[in-house]
Design an enzyme around this catalytic site. Structure first.
Site, PDB file in Angstrom:
ATOM      1  N   LYS A 159       5.562   3.542   1.365  1.00  0.00           N
ATOM      2  CA  LYS A 159       4.164   3.427   0.937  1.00  0.00           C
ATOM      3  C   LYS A 159       3.349   4.591   1.498  1.00  0.00           C
ATOM      4  O   LYS A 159       3.687   5.129   2.556  1.00  0.00           O
ATOM      5  CB  LYS A 159       3.564   2.125   1.495  1.00  0.00           C
ATOM      6  CG  LYS A 159       4.004   0.867   0.802  1.00  0.00           C
ATOM      7  CD  LYS A 159       3.293  -0.334   1.399  1.00  0.00           C
ATOM      8  CE  LYS A 159       3.745  -1.630   0.759  1.00  0.00           C
ATOM      9  NZ  LYS A 159       3.458  -1.720  -0.681  1.00  0.00           N
ATOM     10  N   ARG A 174      10.224  -9.828  -4.116  1.00  0.00           N
ATOM     11  CA  ARG A 174      10.936 -10.582  -5.155  1.00  0.00           C
ATOM     12  C   ARG A 174      12.415 -10.734  -4.803  1.00  0.00           C
ATOM     13  O   ARG A 174      13.059 -11.690  -5.227  1.00  0.00           O
ATOM     14  CB  ARG A 174      10.729  -9.912  -6.522  1.00  0.00           C
ATOM     15  CG  ARG A 174      11.303  -8.532  -6.651  1.00  0.00           C
ATOM     16  CD  ARG A 174      10.712  -7.745  -7.816  1.00  0.00           C
ATOM     17  NE  ARG A 174       9.347  -7.301  -7.536  1.00  0.00           N
ATOM     18  CZ  ARG A 174       8.593  -6.626  -8.390  1.00  0.00           C
ATOM     19  NH1 ARG A 174       9.056  -6.301  -9.576  1.00  0.00           N
ATOM     20  NH2 ARG A 174       7.364  -6.265  -8.061  1.00  0.00           N
TER      21      ARG A 174
HETATM   22  N1  BES Z   1       3.564  -6.325  -0.432  1.00  0.00           N
HETATM   23  C1  BES Z   1       3.439  -5.543  -1.596  1.00  0.00           C
HETATM   24  C2  BES Z   1       2.317  -6.020  -2.520  1.00  0.00           C
HETATM   25  C3  BES Z   1       0.909  -5.939  -1.989  1.00  0.00           C
HETATM   26  C4  BES Z   1       0.098  -4.867  -2.306  1.00  0.00           C
HETATM   27  C5  BES Z   1       0.377  -6.971  -1.234  1.00  0.00           C
HETATM   28  C6  BES Z   1      -1.218  -4.824  -1.845  1.00  0.00           C
HETATM   29  C7  BES Z   1      -0.924  -6.920  -0.777  1.00  0.00           C
HETATM   30  C8  BES Z   1      -1.720  -5.844  -1.081  1.00  0.00           C
HETATM   31  C9  BES Z   1       4.733  -5.562  -2.412  1.00  0.00           C
HETATM   32  O1  BES Z   1       5.887  -5.697  -1.691  1.00  0.00           O
HETATM   33  C10 BES Z   1       4.808  -4.249  -3.120  1.00  0.00           C
HETATM   34  O2  BES Z   1       4.890  -3.254  -2.477  1.00  0.00           O
HETATM   35  N2  BES Z   1       4.778  -4.295  -4.456  1.00  0.00           N
HETATM   36  C11 BES Z   1       4.837  -3.115  -5.247  1.00  0.00           C
HETATM   37  C12 BES Z   1       5.908  -3.361  -6.267  1.00  0.00           C
HETATM   38  C13 BES Z   1       6.250  -2.169  -7.113  1.00  0.00           C
HETATM   39  C14 BES Z   1       6.925  -1.109  -6.319  1.00  0.00           C
HETATM   40  C15 BES Z   1       7.146  -2.629  -8.234  1.00  0.00           C
HETATM   41  C16 BES Z   1       3.476  -2.922  -5.913  1.00  0.00           C
HETATM   42  O3  BES Z   1       2.893  -3.911  -6.357  1.00  0.00           O
HETATM   43  O4  BES Z   1       3.016  -1.794  -5.951  1.00  0.00           O
HETATM   44 ZN    ZN Z   2       6.683  -3.838  -0.994  1.00  0.00          ZN
END
Ligand code: BES
Ligand code: ZN
Ligand code: ZN
Length: 508
Positions: A284, A358
């Protein structure tokens, strides 16, 4: 490190605050001269009454107090102090809660440890039980303090004082509502501590220790699998996410059964317990990465609901399942392109290691279905940025094929102010998770419909369960608000699920 691993071993003392209802202010154990007068809308009668009682100029009161939600006007009259508190026109539960939370949080310096909430002066809301519940919840959440890790403790909130007392002045018997409210608020505060905890204070083992303590104290069963048991069970997706972390994964199974034998519906709750989400190799950006300590908000909601359900002895068999791990990076970390297995036996092509929630939920969900065959299956997860972009901090995203369940959860959400809005689970989105090399893939590679394709992924692991709902709480679990001092845990989900469960078991 010793200090860190012990950090959740001790359950903080529950609030000692005494709450009671009475018809006479003179009945209060300690007579207080501080009154809160909740007022719905522009109610001039109460202002006239106050003016007449204390020889005040009513025109000033009318000019300076409109009764908007969260509006506070202190009035000093002789030996008494009144906080006129606006609730807004026709206030719903959420309005009352928010107004009292604002009073408690923003006016903490002026409030005193003994408060009388006078429901006899203003226009009393129709459902005084619900209003008193909301009011007390707001007062207690407003007393919540961040800053647990500061060397110098902050000034104590008056309601955290060991001798604090809140007296509700009313003609109705609202004692049961007050008791319920206090249990929920105490649980919410404990859960906020857990979600707000820095990531070095909440490794998967710390989550397991927290819930083990809670289970011991509040009489529900807790079992935690370590790395070996997780391996032996074949939870390959959870293990894959854990590969890059120095800390072993945990698989937590909690089970509450009512003390009295009988036939109860079985509800299984599955929560995402990622204690910190770096994104893994698909790392990230750094700007907001620290917020990812809250990526166990789903797990926290599950724990809180179990704890409160057990304390309230709800007539339901409740299962809590939490797969927990960090999503971290080292040379062993899971890489994009890897094909991994799962507890359900399906193979998954990993396109993005940041879509880790997921993966671990897949194992948690199929375990819950196979092992417990629940009547209702609900998972909660801070799953996608897409849910945050769609709904902001206002509502959780709900996915289910079951219209009745959708309706019940929606109603529960509106009733308690933890809202849900339904999004589709149509097969039109199924292509997003189709893989050329494995049974499915964990990400479409496209910037579209992220929350929906995540839900479609989970759907593949619930074995067509007829009453499954997925709640994406990424936007609502950890929020900016006027009443929590910046970005902080909301304890979203506990009151929502308790409200749903109380309706389900018809004890509402
Ligand atoms: N934990 C994150 C989602 C999230 C984002 C929670 C902002 C709270 C605030 C999750 O694991 C994630 O990183 N999701 C990605 C998925 C993508 C790479 C398919 C996302 O939503 O960007
Ligand atoms: Zn994530
Ligand atoms: Zn995550």
């Amino acid at each position: 490190m010793l200090l860190l691993s012990l950090s959740w071993a001790v359950i903080p003392k529950p609030l000692t605050m005494k709450v009671f209802a009475t018809t006479q202010a003179s009945n209060t154990a300690k007579l207080s001269n501080t009154f809160v007068v909740p007022i719905a809308g522009s109610n001039e009668e109460v202002l006239h009454q106050l003016g007449a009682d204390h020889k005040l100029d009513v025109s000033w009161l009318k000019r300076d107090f409109k009764g908007e939600a969260g509006e506070v006007l202190p009035v000093y009259a002789g030996t008494k102090r009144y906080f006129l508190l606006g609730l807004g026109e026709k206030p719903a539960f959420a309005d009352i809660l928010r107004s009292f939370r604002i009073l408690s949080y923003k006016w903490s310096k002026q409030l005193s440890p003994e408060l009388i909430i006078d429901w006899t002066l203003g226009n009393v809301p129709d459902d005084l039980n619900a209003a008193a519940d909301a009011a007390l919840n707001g007062l207690l959440l407003g007393a919540y303090q961040l800053g647990k890790y500061k060397s110098e403790p902050a000034d104590q909130h008056p309601l955290s004082h060991p001798d604090a007392e809140v007296c509700m002045l009313t003609d109705a018997d609202i004692s049961a509502a007050l008791q319920l409210s206090q249990v929920i608020a105490e649980t919410q505060c404990r859960i906020m501590d857990l979600v707000n905890a820095p990531s070095n204070y909440k490794l998967p083992s710390n989550l397991a220790a927290w819930v083990a303590q809670s289970g011991q104290q509040y009489a529900y069963r807790v079992e935690t699998w370590g790395q070996d048991q997780i391996k032996a069970a074949g939870m390959h997706a959870l293990l894959a996410v854990n590969q890059g972390s120095a800390h072993p994964a945990a698989f937590i199974i909690a089970e509450y059964k009512p003390a009295q034998a009988g036939h109860y519906p079985t509800v299984a709750l599955v929560g995402k317990g990622v204690t910190f989400d770096t994104g893994g190799i698909s790392i990230k950006p750094s700007t907001n990465m620290h917020l990812m300590k809250s990526d166990m908000g789903g797990a926290a909601a599950v724990f809180g609901t179990l704890e409160a359900a057990s304390r309230l002895q709800l007539p339901v068999n409740l299962i809590g399942i939490v797969p927990s791990t960090e999503n971290s990076i080292d040379a062993n970390a899971l890489k994009p392109s890897e094909v991994i297995g799962s507890y359900a036996g399906k193979t998954i092509e990993v396109i993005d290691t940041d879509a880790e929630g997921r993966l671990i939920l897949a194992d948690g969900l199929s375990y819950a279905v196979k092992h417990f065959n629940p009547d209702v299956l609900i998972d909660l997860a801070t799953l996608t940025g897409s849910a945050v972009r769609t709904f902001g901090y206002v509502t959780g995203a709900m996915f289910t094929h079951n219209d009745d369940l959708a309706d019940q959860l929606y109603q529960a959400g509106w009733q308690c102010g933890e809202r849900l809005w339904r999004l589709p689970l149509w097969d039109l989105y199924k292509d997003d998770i189709k893989s050329d090399v494995a049974d499915l893939r964990n990400f479409s590679g496209k910037p579209t419909a992220g929350a929906i394709s995540a839900a479609k992924f989970l759907e593949a692991f619930v074995e067509n369960h007829p009453a499954w709902a997925h709640l994406d709480i990424a936007g609502v679990a950890f929020t900016d608000s006027e009443v929590n001092g910046g970005k902080a845990a909301s304890a979203y989900g506990i009151r929502l699920l308790l409200t749903y469960l109380r309706h389900l078991t018809k004890t509402a």
